[in-house]
Enzyme design. Sequence first.
Site, PDB file in Angstrom:
ATOM      1  N   HIS A 219      16.928 -32.334 -19.227  1.00  0.00           N
ATOM      2  CA  HIS A 219      18.208 -32.574 -19.383  1.00  0.00           C
ATOM      3  C   HIS A 219      18.960 -31.505 -19.273  1.00  0.00           C
ATOM      4  O   HIS A 219      20.187 -31.472 -18.563  1.00  0.00           O
ATOM      5  CB  HIS A 219      18.334 -33.269 -20.769  1.00  0.00           C
ATOM      6  CG  HIS A 219      19.548 -33.537 -21.171  1.00  0.00           C
ATOM      7  ND1 HIS A 219      20.479 -32.693 -21.928  1.00  0.00           N
ATOM      8  CD2 HIS A 219      20.482 -34.553 -20.924  1.00  0.00           C
ATOM      9  CE1 HIS A 219      21.697 -33.225 -22.082  1.00  0.00           C
ATOM     10  NE2 HIS A 219      21.536 -34.417 -21.507  1.00  0.00           N
TER      11      HIS A 219
ATOM     12  N   ASP B 266      13.547 -39.664 -10.037  1.00  0.00           N
ATOM     13  CA  ASP B 266      12.799 -40.678 -10.436  1.00  0.00           C
ATOM     14  C   ASP B 266      11.566 -40.990  -9.441  1.00  0.00           C
ATOM     15  O   ASP B 266      10.463 -41.160  -9.716  1.00  0.00           O
ATOM     16  CB  ASP B 266      13.547 -42.111 -10.663  1.00  0.00           C
ATOM     17  CG  ASP B 266      13.915 -42.049 -12.184  1.00  0.00           C
ATOM     18  OD1 ASP B 266      13.113 -41.734 -13.132  1.00  0.00           O
ATOM     19  OD2 ASP B 266      15.118 -42.341 -12.483  1.00  0.00           O
TER      20      ASP B 266
ATOM     21  N   ARG C 196      15.275  -0.959   9.663  1.00  0.00           N
ATOM     22  CA  ARG C 196      14.905  -2.239   9.503  1.00  0.00           C
ATOM     23  C   ARG C 196      16.167  -3.211   9.118  1.00  0.00           C
ATOM     24  O   ARG C 196      17.173  -2.381   8.632  1.00  0.00           O
ATOM     25  CB  ARG C 196      13.815  -2.619   8.467  1.00  0.00           C
ATOM     26  CG  ARG C 196      14.233  -2.082   7.138  1.00  0.00           C
ATOM     27  CD  ARG C 196      12.861  -2.169   6.216  1.00  0.00           C
ATOM     28  NE  ARG C 196      13.248  -1.223   4.999  1.00  0.00           N
ATOM     29  CZ  ARG C 196      12.354  -1.016   4.086  1.00  0.00           C
ATOM     30  NH1 ARG C 196      11.279  -1.391   3.968  1.00  0.00           N
ATOM     31  NH2 ARG C 196      12.978  -0.286   2.841  1.00  0.00           N
TER      32      ARG C 196
ATOM     33  N   MET D 151       0.882  -1.216  -0.065  1.00  0.00           N
ATOM     34  CA  MET D 151       0.039   0.005  -0.029  1.00  0.00           C
ATOM     35  C   MET D 151       0.946   1.264   0.023  1.00  0.00           C
ATOM     36  O   MET D 151       1.774   1.314   0.653  1.00  0.00           O
ATOM     37  CB  MET D 151      -0.903   0.158   1.308  1.00  0.00           C
ATOM     38  CG  MET D 151      -1.889   0.917   0.969  1.00  0.00           C
ATOM     39  SD  MET D 151      -2.880   1.413   2.772  1.00  0.00           S
ATOM     40  CE  MET D 151      -1.909   2.935   2.737  1.00  0.00           C
TER      41      MET D 151
ATOM     42  N   THR E 193      15.848 -39.310  -6.181  1.00  0.00           N
ATOM     43  CA  THR E 193      14.535 -38.519  -5.847  1.00  0.00           C
ATOM     44  C   THR E 193      13.900 -37.954  -7.172  1.00  0.00           C
ATOM     45  O   THR E 193      12.905 -37.713  -6.938  1.00  0.00           O
ATOM     46  CB  THR E 193      14.848 -37.467  -4.697  1.00  0.00           C
ATOM     47  OG1 THR E 193      15.956 -36.766  -5.030  1.00  0.00           O
ATOM     48  CG2 THR E 193      14.832 -38.157  -3.550  1.00  0.00           C
TER      49      THR E 193
END
Length: 908
Positions: free
Chosen positions: A491, A804, A373, A111, A802
């Site tokens: 690939h 496949d 900040r 905003m 992981t």
Amino acid sequence: MNASSKFVYLFGSGRTEGSADMKNLLGGKGANLAEMCRLGIAVPSGFTISTEACTEFTQRGRTPVLALIEAQVLHGVAFVEAEMGRKFGDATNPLLLSVRSGARASMPGMMDTILNLGLNDQAVLGLAAKANNERFAWDSYRRFIQMYGDVVMNLKPSSKEEHDPFEVIIDMLKEKRGVQLDTDLDASDLKELVQRFKSLIRARTGHDFPTDPWEQLWGAIWAVFESWNNERAKIYRELNDIPQSWGTAVNVQAMVFGNLGDHSATGVAFSRDAGTGEDLFNGEFLVNAQGEDVVAGVRTPQQVSLLGSRRWAELAQVAEAERARSFPSLEELMPDIYTQLLHFETTLENHFKDMQDIEFTIQEGKLWMLQTRNGKRTGAAMVRIAMEMLQQGMIDEKTALQRVSPDRLNELLHPIFDPKALASAVPIARGLPASPGAASGQIVFFADEAEAWAKKGKAVILVRQETSPEDLRGMSVAKGILTARGGMTSHAAVVARGMGKCCVSGAGAVHVDMKARTMTIGGMDYAEGDWISLNGSTGEVFEGKITTKNAELSGDFGRLMALSDRYKRLEVRTNADTPEEARMAHSFGATGIGLCRTEHMFFEGERIVAVREMILADDESGRRKALAKLLPIQRGDFEGLFAAMSGLPVTIRLLDPPLHEFVPQDDASQRVMAADMHVSLGKIKMRVDELHEFNPMMGHRGCRLGISYPEITEMQARAIFEAGLNMRAKGIDVKAEIMVPLVGTAREFNLQAAVIRRVADAVFAERGEVLPYLLGTMIETPRAALVADSIGKVAEFFSFGTNDLTQMTLGFSRDDAAKFLPDYLKNGVYEQDPFRSIDQTGVGMLVQMAVQKGRSVRPGIEVGVCGEHGGDPASVAFFHRAGLDYVSCSPYRVPIARLAAAQAAIGV
Ligand code: PEP
Ligand code: MG
């Protein structure tokens, strides 16, 4: 919640009710404003309406919330009036307010801010008299109407072309007056603008601009609450995983003015350099300006410190005398204010123990702080700041490790675009950030031409619809790779990451015409030889050549890595197919090879001929003849890997892909192959047809190949054992691990294990010595995970594939998922690309189960992961929790995985 609940928290010099640890209630901005007051820093007084009020607003609407907070807001305004010695809505000495949103997490652009609230036709006269500056007062008024009309009264452009209806009016007036800049307009012009703006609002919204300051204030408060649910905010929350339930706070604060003449100014500053991390207070300011002028870039801002100013002048090629006269630093211009600002900055950095990004305003010689900040920073700055703060004793080791996002290390490892050159570049297309880094080069569409051009010393970008293993050589010489199709585990993406090569994949807007040797993006044609640039870290594609610079691995980077290793439990290995990759990964800290995809070795040079000979052979003896040619070459490959990883495990996987990947699919290349191999084109076509599969990923691949053709496994096993013995003879400490791909049953593993062990015994007998080795398996089919106890009885280690496992568990083809995954992500079916970050609840459960089952039958069995997820920080944390021994990832992700593993161990 009831009328006695507290919703409004005051902050100022006399009283402060909030603090930094109240971010959930007051939002980041409000909590830090309160904290600054507590630290005795000059902050314009104000109050924060809590996020709880926003939640009430979302659930119950205006009227009930008004009843809950009205008295507290009135009290808040009275407090600010008393602190600032002005009166809200007063005709002679008006208090003006700013109204800003502020959620728990920063949500930039959610905003717009409203400034100068409280002005009306009377107050503007009071402000003009008080400031003794009519122009300033009317300029403040017209800016206020403009912001309020846009944000609160929702005045929208009447057509796409109009952009901003207020600016259209300003431009018309400037034209009428024959002036260029807003600053050329005088008080009477600004008065005219005020009238015109009001008429515009009436005409477009059917409402008068509110002249009652209280009506203005309530309108602004409701607009902030409503903004929490606008489309922009919703999208931002979705992208950044911010819960809808948080709500935003509203900060109402006394205005201070940086545009009250030459003793006023406004600026932004950082306690350290956000680009490099250097411990140097730096920032920019403008004399006689409002905050928005600094960011708008109309005037050249000046530097806060003298050192910064001199550095700026050098870059901008401004002579010292000219700099001192026209662009003096704040340190020179207002030395007392500068000293005070430096003091505030140091206080804040020491207090928050992190680099601060601050906003300040100087009103007629008095310094006010408007915001602080933790500052955003580059990956390089993240590392340097964390390590220097650790060295300076500001933070401890665990905090230093937490301060760096593992993914941001990418920026330190790959070449990057020269930020100056990038500033003026506009992206022409976007794809997936498949492999980070920056590259510029001339377009080529064919891998062999990439090689030929590179040999001539040209920088090339290989542009393909998608890549295949045949393109490997071309990819390895290209500066970068761009594909129109394919996801993060396509690939092109996997290979490029392994090579540490920049790659943008799946850029849907790119249309490649291989015949015409052109690519088209949004109606623009780019021909072979045209220059383009790729940013593999963002997925952006640029026209033309953008200069790049090499990454520098600073001492801080090394220190961060050493620190990570002290805390992490997971080992980090690498996926590497060549000695060069292995050496690079070793230099990045890999403690072994977790996956060598042997098929990648089959494409280079003469080997592909022998591979094709094997594929074309009519019987076993023909295949053996061809394999005999491959044996010495493979042996040489493995020798190189063992040498590069002396003393560390080298996990070699047997041949995995379906054989069709090794033969050309197009007619022209088949003709070349026929001529090269002295066989008929018909024979080649017949074999290609035989190899065709409807679903090759679930076809004749992995251990299925070795079961059909045990002689392939024999050759590979022999090459591994002979290479191991040869290298050991040279003093290399060989730790071989042989891995069988794609098993789903113990029997499949046993069939391959029998071949391998038989070859081992034969080689050891021939050589009269034994090479210890581990014989294990990939767990990459769901069935393998389900029966991991029976497989664990025979396999000596597990490595989760992981890629496949994800593909088969989710039923998504990893090569085709890019088509629908964006829809899935948008609709929240999965939170992230499951090929990038492991689907913890589904695929992750199979991993956990298989680890338990494996260990139940073989306590202490070595368990790792070698799918792409091994380099993803969130997945690494999951694998840590699942109790894996190691992750294996592409070389450039090794440092990322090391840091992620450390963070997982300290429980980030
Ligand atoms: C996997 O499936 O996760 C794996 C590492 O093997 P590949 O990607 O070569 O199929
Ligand atoms: Mg696999």
